[in-house]
Design a protein around this motif. Structure first.
Motif, mmCIF file in Angstrom:
data_model
loop_
_atom_site.group_PDB
_atom_site.id
_atom_site.type_symbol
_atom_site.label_atom_id
_atom_site.label_comp_id
_atom_site.label_asym_id
_atom_site.label_seq_id
_atom_site.Cartn_x
_atom_site.Cartn_y
_atom_site.Cartn_z
ATOM 1 N N ASN A 189 -7.634 1.043 2.450
ATOM 2 C CA ASN A 189 -7.038 1.281 3.694
ATOM 3 C C ASN A 189 -5.616 0.359 3.859
ATOM 4 O O ASN A 189 -5.027 0.847 4.488
ATOM 5 C CB ASN A 189 -8.184 0.926 4.900
ATOM 6 C CG ASN A 189 -9.324 1.936 4.754
ATOM 7 O OD1 ASN A 189 -9.020 3.067 4.287
ATOM 8 N ND2 ASN A 189 -10.643 1.532 5.157
ATOM 9 N N VAL A 190 -5.734 -0.853 3.448
ATOM 10 C CA VAL A 190 -4.684 -1.581 3.615
ATOM 11 C C VAL A 190 -3.756 -1.080 3.044
ATOM 12 O O VAL A 190 -2.356 -0.946 3.266
ATOM 13 C CB VAL A 190 -4.993 -3.038 3.242
ATOM 14 C CG1 VAL A 190 -3.619 -3.826 3.093
ATOM 15 C CG2 VAL A 190 -5.985 -3.941 3.989
ATOM 16 N N ALA A 191 -3.774 -0.486 1.795
ATOM 17 C CA ALA A 191 -2.520 0.200 0.905
ATOM 18 C C ALA A 191 -2.177 1.337 1.666
ATOM 19 O O ALA A 191 -0.892 1.451 1.749
ATOM 20 C CB ALA A 191 -3.208 0.626 -0.523
ATOM 21 N N ARG A 192 -2.905 2.068 2.368
ATOM 22 C CA ARG A 192 -2.662 3.119 3.208
ATOM 23 C C ARG A 192 -1.750 2.876 4.387
ATOM 24 O O ARG A 192 -0.820 3.655 4.810
ATOM 25 C CB ARG A 192 -3.839 4.005 3.440
ATOM 26 C CG ARG A 192 -4.474 4.888 2.549
ATOM 27 C CD ARG A 192 -5.708 5.456 2.948
ATOM 28 N NE ARG A 192 -6.381 6.212 1.871
ATOM 29 C CZ ARG A 192 -7.689 6.663 1.943
ATOM 30 N NH1 ARG A 192 -8.238 6.638 2.834
ATOM 31 N NH2 ARG A 192 -8.112 7.400 0.830
ATOM 32 N N THR A 193 -2.149 1.754 5.007
ATOM 33 C CA THR A 193 -1.447 1.051 6.180
ATOM 34 C C THR A 193 -0.178 0.862 5.846
ATOM 35 O O THR A 193 0.972 0.899 6.611
ATOM 36 C CB THR A 193 -2.402 -0.199 6.850
ATOM 37 O OG1 THR A 193 -3.596 0.120 7.023
ATOM 38 C CG2 THR A 193 -1.662 -0.803 8.056
ATOM 39 N N HIS A 194 -0.040 0.174 4.397
ATOM 40 C CA HIS A 194 1.332 -0.080 4.060
ATOM 41 C C HIS A 194 1.973 0.935 3.484
ATOM 42 O O HIS A 194 3.262 1.117 2.777
ATOM 43 C CB HIS A 194 1.363 -1.220 3.090
ATOM 44 C CG HIS A 194 0.973 -2.498 3.559
ATOM 45 N ND1 HIS A 194 -0.303 -3.030 3.775
ATOM 46 C CD2 HIS A 194 1.666 -3.632 3.836
ATOM 47 C CE1 HIS A 194 -0.285 -4.088 4.639
ATOM 48 N NE2 HIS A 194 0.825 -4.645 4.498
ATOM 49 N N GLU A 195 1.580 2.162 3.801
ATOM 50 C CA GLU A 195 2.077 3.519 3.329
ATOM 51 C C GLU A 195 2.603 3.612 1.720
ATOM 52 O O GLU A 195 3.323 4.054 1.353
ATOM 53 C CB GLU A 195 3.470 4.045 4.055
ATOM 54 C CG GLU A 195 3.124 4.116 5.573
ATOM 55 C CD GLU A 195 4.397 4.264 6.293
ATOM 56 O OE1 GLU A 195 5.509 4.270 5.683
ATOM 57 O OE2 GLU A 195 4.197 4.600 7.482
ATOM 58 N N LEU A 196 1.597 2.982 0.885
ATOM 59 C CA LEU A 196 1.706 2.918 -0.464
ATOM 60 C C LEU A 196 1.628 4.561 -0.914
ATOM 61 O O LEU A 196 0.392 5.214 -0.434
ATOM 62 C CB LEU A 196 1.045 2.043 -1.205
ATOM 63 C CG LEU A 196 1.221 0.549 -0.830
ATOM 64 C CD1 LEU A 196 0.245 -0.356 -1.734
ATOM 65 C CD2 LEU A 196 2.658 0.328 -1.350
ATOM 66 N N SER A 197 2.112 4.941 -1.968
ATOM 67 C CA SER A 197 1.933 6.258 -2.432
ATOM 68 C C SER A 197 0.460 6.080 -3.145
ATOM 69 O O SER A 197 -0.115 4.963 -3.786
ATOM 70 C CB SER A 197 2.863 6.865 -3.621
ATOM 71 O OG SER A 197 2.950 5.870 -4.549
ATOM 72 N N SER A 198 0.050 7.236 -3.832
ATOM 73 C CA SER A 198 -1.210 7.333 -4.374
ATOM 74 C C SER A 198 -1.265 6.598 -5.597
ATOM 75 O O SER A 198 -2.164 5.872 -6.215
ATOM 76 C CB SER A 198 -1.799 8.807 -4.659
ATOM 77 O OG SER A 198 -1.945 9.386 -3.446
ATOM 78 N N MET A 199 -0.144 6.931 -6.251
ATOM 79 C CA MET A 199 0.194 6.217 -7.736
ATOM 80 C C MET A 199 0.182 4.853 -7.476
ATOM 81 O O MET A 199 -0.336 3.847 -8.323
ATOM 82 C CB MET A 199 1.695 6.601 -8.262
ATOM 83 C CG MET A 199 1.883 6.209 -9.684
ATOM 84 S SD MET A 199 0.452 7.123 -10.796
ATOM 85 C CE MET A 199 0.836 8.865 -10.635
ATOM 86 N N LYS A 200 1.126 4.162 -6.577
ATOM 87 C CA LYS A 200 1.270 2.672 -6.552
ATOM 88 C C LYS A 200 -0.253 2.154 -5.920
ATOM 89 O O LYS A 200 -0.606 1.006 -6.265
ATOM 90 C CB LYS A 200 2.025 2.451 -5.326
ATOM 91 C CG LYS A 200 3.844 2.674 -5.879
ATOM 92 C CD LYS A 200 4.571 2.123 -4.729
ATOM 93 C CE LYS A 200 6.087 2.104 -5.139
ATOM 94 N NZ LYS A 200 6.979 1.831 -4.124
ATOM 95 N N THR A 201 -0.919 2.812 -5.398
ATOM 96 C CA THR A 201 -2.418 2.296 -4.901
ATOM 97 C C THR A 201 -3.065 2.489 -6.023
ATOM 98 O O THR A 201 -3.725 1.354 -6.021
ATOM 99 C CB THR A 201 -3.025 3.346 -3.973
ATOM 100 O OG1 THR A 201 -2.167 3.502 -2.393
ATOM 101 C CG2 THR A 201 -4.431 2.869 -3.533
#
Length: 286
Positions: A189-201
């Motif tokens: 969820n934190v990664a999504r908050t920082h708008e990371l792409s699926s690959m970067k996540t």
């Protein structure tokens, strides 16, 4: 860690090492002491080949003592890469063939199992769709694939590599899926908050968190692969440590058989130690 704890662990390691050495000495001493010629039952009739192998013919036809195995080990290890023909190669060459097959099939399995494991771990839909196939194929003995592989591929070398591939893929795939699925949702969820792409996540969040579990699967796979290649080489013959064991058995040379068994164990231990060192390094960096 305080000094007392360090000293206690050091003392424990020293005592464990001494105990292991004493057990080894006692075991070898007992083996050497029990080395004697068994009584021949049934008079002076001609013995079969199996009876000769199992110690019925003379004083040389018996399970060799540790001293004889050590002498053979010195002979083999002093020149491990000699090549005197198709059926007479050094132990280093035979192990080299086996390691090549194991690592080739193992790396092919890793290249497929880890991405698919990520996909299964991140997608409940893919898990439910692929899980029935995994549960059917996973329990099949790797050697059961050998006749089919020989028929389709028509090459013993490639068939042995395929068997390593098929036995290595399942522990890595399942452990990867389990590790990915077990990553804390808060981190995602934190990664999504920082708008990371699926690959970067996947690479920056999920992979580091799931790495210990993935490496555990890789350790299990390399152990299974090393077990299977010995049996596969006994079937297809030609080269490799499995062929070496079977060839020495056919030559009624139990000393070389025991030596090769010990070499199989040592190499398997080194492979596991290499992967466990990588696992510890990854865990420490995290």
């Amino acid at each position: 860690m305080d000094r007392t704890t360090t000293e206690w662990k050091f003392s424990l390691n020293v005592r464990a090492t001494l105990l292991a050495v004493l057990i080894l000495i006692a075991g070898l001493g007992l083996w050497e002491g029990l080395h004697q010629v068994p009584a021949i039952v049934g008079g002076g009739g001609q013995l079969s080949e199996y009876e000769q192998l199992m110690a019925g013919a003379d004083q040389t036809a018996k399970v060799p003592p540790p001293s004889a195995v050590l002498v053979r080990a010195w002979e083999e290890l002093s020149n491990p890469f000699y090549d005197a023909g198709p059926n007479d190669k050094g132990i280093g060459i035979q192990l080299g063939y086996s390691l090549y097959r194991v690592l080739t099939g193992y790396l092919m399995a890793a290249a497929i199992a880890i991405p698919i494991g990520f996909l299964i771990g991140m997608s409940p839909l893919m898990y439910k769709a692929l899980n029935p196939y995994i549960q059917v194929l996973r329990p099949i003995s790797p050697l059961a694939w050998m006749p089919l592989a020989l028929f389709i591929i028509q090459d013993s070398e490639a068939s042995a590599i395929f068997v390593i591939f098929i036995c290595s893929i399942w522990p890595m795939l399942l452990n990867t899926a389990f590790g990915v699925a077990g990553v804390r949702q808060d981190w995602v969820n934190v990664a999504r908050t920082h708008e990371l792409s699926s690959m970067k996540t996947a690479f920056k969040v999920i992979l580091p968190a799931a790495a210990p579990t993935i490496l555990t699967g890789m350790r299990i796979s390399i152990g299974i692969a090393w077990l299977v290649i010995v049996a596969a080489e006994m079937l297809v013959g030609g080269t490799g440590i499995g062929y070496y064991v079977w060839n020495e058995w056919n030559n009624l040379d139990l000393t070389s058989v025991i030596f090769s068994i010990l070499m199989i164990g040592v190499v398997g231990m080194l492979l596991d130690l290499a992967l466990s060192s990588v696992a510890r390094l990854v865990t420490y960096q995290e």
